[in-house]
Write an enzyme that holds these catalytic residues in place. Sequence first.
Site, short mmCIF file in Angstrom:
data_model
loop_
_atom_site.label_atom_id
_atom_site.label_comp_id
_atom_site.label_asym_id
_atom_site.label_seq_id
_atom_site.Cartn_x
_atom_site.Cartn_y
_atom_site.Cartn_z
N ASP A 168 27.86 24.61 29.94
CA ASP A 168 29.11 24.32 29.14
C ASP A 168 28.99 23.11 28.38
OD1 ASP A 168 31.73 23.35 28.53
OD2 ASP A 168 32.45 23.66 30.60
N ILE A 178 20.46 29.27 21.17
CA ILE A 178 21.79 29.74 20.66
C ILE A 178 23.01 29.54 21.58
CG2 ILE A 178 22.93 31.83 19.76
CD1 ILE A 178 20.29 33.12 19.30
N ASN A 238 27.16 27.88 18.00
CA ASN A 238 27.88 29.15 17.77
C ASN A 238 28.93 28.87 18.80
OD1 ASN A 238 28.68 32.00 17.36
ND2 ASN A 238 28.12 31.73 19.72
N TYR A 265 42.96 24.59 15.76
CA TYR A 265 41.78 24.94 15.59
C TYR A 265 41.36 24.82 14.20
CZ TYR A 265 38.28 28.80 14.92
OH TYR A 265 37.19 29.65 14.49
N LYS A 276 37.70 22.73 12.98
CA LYS A 276 36.88 23.84 12.19
C LYS A 276 36.76 22.69 10.90
CE LYS A 276 34.97 26.78 14.50
NZ LYS A 276 33.67 27.01 14.90
N VAL A 309 36.82 38.34 11.86
CA VAL A 309 35.87 39.04 12.57
C VAL A 309 36.29 39.44 13.85
CG1 VAL A 309 33.29 38.69 13.56
CG2 VAL A 309 34.07 37.16 11.67
#
Length: 258
Positions: free
Chosen positions: A65, A11, A92, A158, A162, A191
């Site tokens: 990183d 993760i 993630n 951004y 995505k 979120v």
Amino acid sequence: MGRLQGKTVFITGSSAGIGEACAREFAKEGSNLVLAARRVDRLEKLKQELGERYKDIHVHTVALDVRDKKQIDDAIKSLPSQLQDIDVLVNNAGMVHGVDPLIEVKEEDLDIMFATNVKGLVLLTQAIVPRMKERQTGHVINLGSVAGKEAYAGGSIYCATKHAVDAITKALMIELVDTPIRVSQICPGLVNTEFSTVRFRGDKSKADDVYKGLQPLVAEDIAEIVVFTAGRPSHVNIADLLVFPTCQAASKIVSRNA
């Protein structure tokens, strides 16, 4: 025995927010964990907590990183022997800097968002999926966003990153369709995590204003969905899942209490 018990899960961005919540949820299922992030102190604290609570799992932390290919390669090479075969990769790690209109976006903000959200995801996938192909098993779960489904003012870069994650996920799924490897994308709406504070360059009051008068999702909501996705039978692939709080219908369409 659950389907995820004894599986090894890698993760990224696991020192906070959705990544940390994913670590906790996978640990509940008896999964072994490789937790990667830049903030090692937080990872070590989480490792200690999970190790004390779940005695039968292995937890390994990696200072990483994701923008740095050498760090990724070194991290993969240095994994303990019992954790070298990754069963589930959760991409993630991600970030957003600012809410500037396109003509005012600073070059450094553009670079860091693309390097983290796109380049990092690609580099880590390239580092882990070849071994999945050798073993003929594995699952890649990418954290996308509603920003990858629609664009909005103040989110040009951004949203572009995505949208790239959306395209990369779909292409990877096609490229791996003749293997048992699954590829999934989970796309959250609102979120409430520290991710939003980073968006506003550390101004928590502005971040909190986004959620005033509504009940947003929390990190645990998304983590439960990630674990559910990973835990489906091997012939089932949740390819693309868009998740909103009940009060949200699109990026900028929400219902707030007066």
